[in-house]
Design an enzyme around this catalytic site. Structure first.
Site, PDB file in Angstrom:
ATOM      1  N   LYS A 193       5.649  -2.831   3.288  1.00  0.00           N
ATOM      2  CA  LYS A 193       4.603  -3.812   3.588  1.00  0.00           C
ATOM      3  C   LYS A 193       3.611  -3.855   2.428  1.00  0.00           C
ATOM      4  O   LYS A 193       2.825  -2.925   2.232  1.00  0.00           O
ATOM      5  CB  LYS A 193       3.851  -3.481   4.874  1.00  0.00           C
ATOM      6  CG  LYS A 193       3.006  -4.697   5.354  1.00  0.00           C
ATOM      7  CD  LYS A 193       1.833  -4.319   6.200  1.00  0.00           C
ATOM      8  CE  LYS A 193       0.607  -3.957   5.421  1.00  0.00           C
ATOM      9  NZ  LYS A 193      -0.001  -5.100   4.670  1.00  0.00           N
TER      10      LYS A 193
ATOM     11  N   GLU B  69      -1.418   8.921  -0.160  1.00  0.00           N
ATOM     12  CA  GLU B  69      -2.132   8.968  -1.442  1.00  0.00           C
ATOM     13  C   GLU B  69      -3.386   8.161  -1.241  1.00  0.00           C
ATOM     14  O   GLU B  69      -3.343   6.946  -1.119  1.00  0.00           O
ATOM     15  CB  GLU B  69      -1.246   8.406  -2.564  1.00  0.00           C
ATOM     16  CG  GLU B  69      -1.738   8.796  -3.956  1.00  0.00           C
ATOM     17  CD  GLU B  69      -2.635   7.744  -4.555  1.00  0.00           C
ATOM     18  OE1 GLU B  69      -3.884   7.923  -4.481  1.00  0.00           O
ATOM     19  OE2 GLU B  69      -2.127   6.762  -5.098  1.00  0.00           O
TER      20      GLU B  69
ATOM     21  N   CYS C 127      -7.786   4.636  -7.709  1.00  0.00           N
ATOM     22  CA  CYS C 127      -8.175   5.739  -6.834  1.00  0.00           C
ATOM     23  C   CYS C 127      -8.580   6.965  -7.636  1.00  0.00           C
ATOM     24  O   CYS C 127      -9.325   7.819  -7.145  1.00  0.00           O
ATOM     25  CB  CYS C 127      -7.029   6.076  -5.880  1.00  0.00           C
ATOM     26  SG  CYS C 127      -5.447   6.322  -6.694  1.00  0.00           S
TER      27      CYS C 127
ATOM     28  N   GLU D  94     -16.481   6.407  -2.404  1.00  0.00           N
ATOM     29  CA  GLU D  94     -15.632   5.712  -3.371  1.00  0.00           C
ATOM     30  C   GLU D  94     -16.020   4.237  -3.426  1.00  0.00           C
ATOM     31  O   GLU D  94     -15.931   3.520  -2.423  1.00  0.00           O
ATOM     32  CB  GLU D  94     -14.162   5.855  -2.976  1.00  0.00           C
ATOM     33  CG  GLU D  94     -13.221   5.228  -3.993  1.00  0.00           C
ATOM     34  CD  GLU D  94     -11.756   5.400  -3.611  1.00  0.00           C
ATOM     35  OE1 GLU D  94     -10.944   5.650  -4.512  1.00  0.00           O
ATOM     36  OE2 GLU D  94     -11.434   5.288  -2.413  1.00  0.00           O
TER      37      GLU D  94
END
Length: 496
Positions: free
Chosen positions: A195, A270, A303, A400
């Site tokens: 997906k 992750e 990331c 973040e």
């Protein structure tokens, strides 16, 4: 393929609504619905894509299950499987200009970057994983059974595919993340439902065409675009899925874990990062450019971005000024413009998120050295931003941001910086800049992160494992470590 030919093929690809790929067939959603994917440099619709939801995921899981249990895939030799995977890498390189343009138009990143990094790295991942297909091995074990004296046994292990795998990938490196996920799953003999992110589904759908062209049996790879709340949630919770792999935010990663609990499927994650990038007093001048690259590469939508810049107090002003000057010089514009160095953020939602953090920093008293605002009024552009004088409890320090925003602060000694670097819920990456290699390795051992770069940053290779400590995830991508994510180990014992 010339750039002009690629441009024509991309225009043709986006001209008509794109269907999903299930069981070797291109099909509309069961609901008949489509959704728009925008060009982030303008905000205008680039293409319409079939909107997968629960019914479509159900179809894809059944197709994958049939392919795994009844199709030719499980009977194929490892060598033949490896050749098919290698062919994907070849086809990616043969269509590099088209894939790079598609990635640029859907994601926003500069075309030169997509062509030089995203596309060849994706091809290399498939080429690397193709070699592992013939090297999935068990071992023999000489066992002793105390309660059966004198008995002899032959014991060995088999490493087998998990089965049907659901994979949910992010929007920051759409083609490359598809490769990271698909390569090891296929090398180990699994069947997959992929997906892609709803913001960037196009390169995954084009990749599905190349996978079909390579000759993969029907149902081995299925690509179902759709929203996370519907298609993604169903894939993570589906009782017919044996393992789910996810790359994205830590917040959504927690939801994936909860959804997977139903049938206790295997999970690899992750997730996010708030990576420290540490410049010592003896660092070479190249550390300034390295610090800028660590945060501004891919518009900060990484990331592992070096979003916390720690600089020894004796070099602090110099390094911050240098990074700020680089930030001022970066040319923002549409990814397809030849002189663009930084494109837009991927979506209006991401623009709102990043500018919200910038507003928060100002409100809480941090100093904006350069940038700090939206760029222009068309598309999703944000100025490269350098911030100082931030407190450790501020959101811009703790959370973040996922944009071109770096917070810089000074430090004094090795023990102090190790504690500061680890003062985060994340543990994905870190950078160290120093001529003292002993000091670098000593600090690398103290930092709790899955990747530590010394006198470099953003260096990736298919052979290098990648993943995080703490809330940056479970398991590793790439290298031989990733094969553990997609295999089960079976012990077999025969009495002789």
């Amino acid at each position: 393929m010339s750039i002009t030919t690629a441009h024509d093929r991309v225009n043709s690809f986006v001209a008509n609504p794109r269907r999903m790929f299930i069981g070797g067939q291109w099909t509309a959603a069961v609901s008949g619905k489509t959704f728009a994917t925008p060009d982030p440099s303008t905000g205008e619709t680039l293409a319409y894509v079939a909107e997968g939801d629960e019914a479509d995921i159900d179809r894809a899981v059944q197709a994958a299950r049939t392919a795994f249990e009844q199709g030719p895939w499980s009977r194929m030799t490892a060598s033949d499987r490896g050749r098919l995977i290698w062919k994907i890498g070849d086809l990616i390189l043969e269509n590099a200009e088209e894939l790079a343009q598609l990635e640029t138009r859907d994601n926003g990143k500069p075309y030169a970057v997509a062509l030089a990094a995203d596309v060849p790295l994706a091809a290399d991942l498939f080429h690397y994983m193709a070699g592992w297909a013939t090297k999935i091995e068990g071992n023999t074990i000489d066992i002793s059974v105390p309660y059966m004296p004198g008995a002899n046994f032959h014991s060995y292990t088999l490493r087998e595919p998990v089965g049907v795998v659901g994979q949910i990938i992010p929007w920051n490196f759409p083609l490359l993340m598809a490769a990271w996920k698909l390569g090891p799953a296929l090398a180990t003999g699994n069947c997959v439902i992929l997906k892609p992110a709803e913001q960037t589904p196009l390169s995954a759908l084009r990749l599905a065409e190349l996978i079909a062209e390579a000759g993969f049996p029907d149902g081995v790879v299925n690509v179902v675009p759709g929203y996370g709340e519907t298609a993604g949630a169903r894939l993570a919770a589906h009782p017919g899925v044996d393992k789910v792999a996810f790359t994205g935010s830590t917040e959504v990663g927690r939801l994936i874990v909860q959804a997977a609990a139903g049938n206790l499927k295997k999970v690899s994650l992750e997730l996010g990062g708030k990576s420290p990038n540490i410049v010592f007093e003896d660092a070479e001048p190249e550390a300034v450019a390295g610090a800028a690259n660590a945060i501004f590469f891919n518009h900060g939508q990484c990331c592992v971005a070096g979003s916390r810049l720690f600089v020894h107090h004796s070099r602090f002003d110099e390094v911050v000024e240098g990074v700020a000057e680089i930030a001022k010089s970066i040319k923002l514009g549409p990814g397809m413009d030849a002189d663009t160095q930084m494109g837009p953020l991927v979506s209006e939602e991401q623009l709102t998120r990043v500018t919200g953090y910038l507003d928060s920093g100002r409100t809480e008293g941090a100093t904006t050295v350069v940038g700090g605002n939206r760029h222009g009024d068309r598309g999703y552009f944000v100025e490269p931003t350098v911030i100082t004088n931030a407190r450790n409890d501020m959101k811009i320090v703790r959370e973040e941001i996922f944009g071109p925003v770096v917070v810089a602060e000074p430090f004094s000694d090795l023990d102090e910086i190790a504690a500061q670097a680890n003062d985060t819920e994340y543990g994905l990456g870190a950078g160290i800049w120093t001529k003292d290699i002993s000091k670098a390795h000593a600090l690398a051992k103290k930092i709790r992160a899955g990747t530590v770069w010394i006198n470099c940053y953003n260096v990736f290779d298919a052979a290098l494992p990648f993943g995080g400590y703490k809330q940056s995830g479970w398991g590793r991508e790439m290298g031989h470590e990733v094969l553990n994510n997609y295999t089960e180990v079976k012990a077999v014992t025969t009495q002789l």
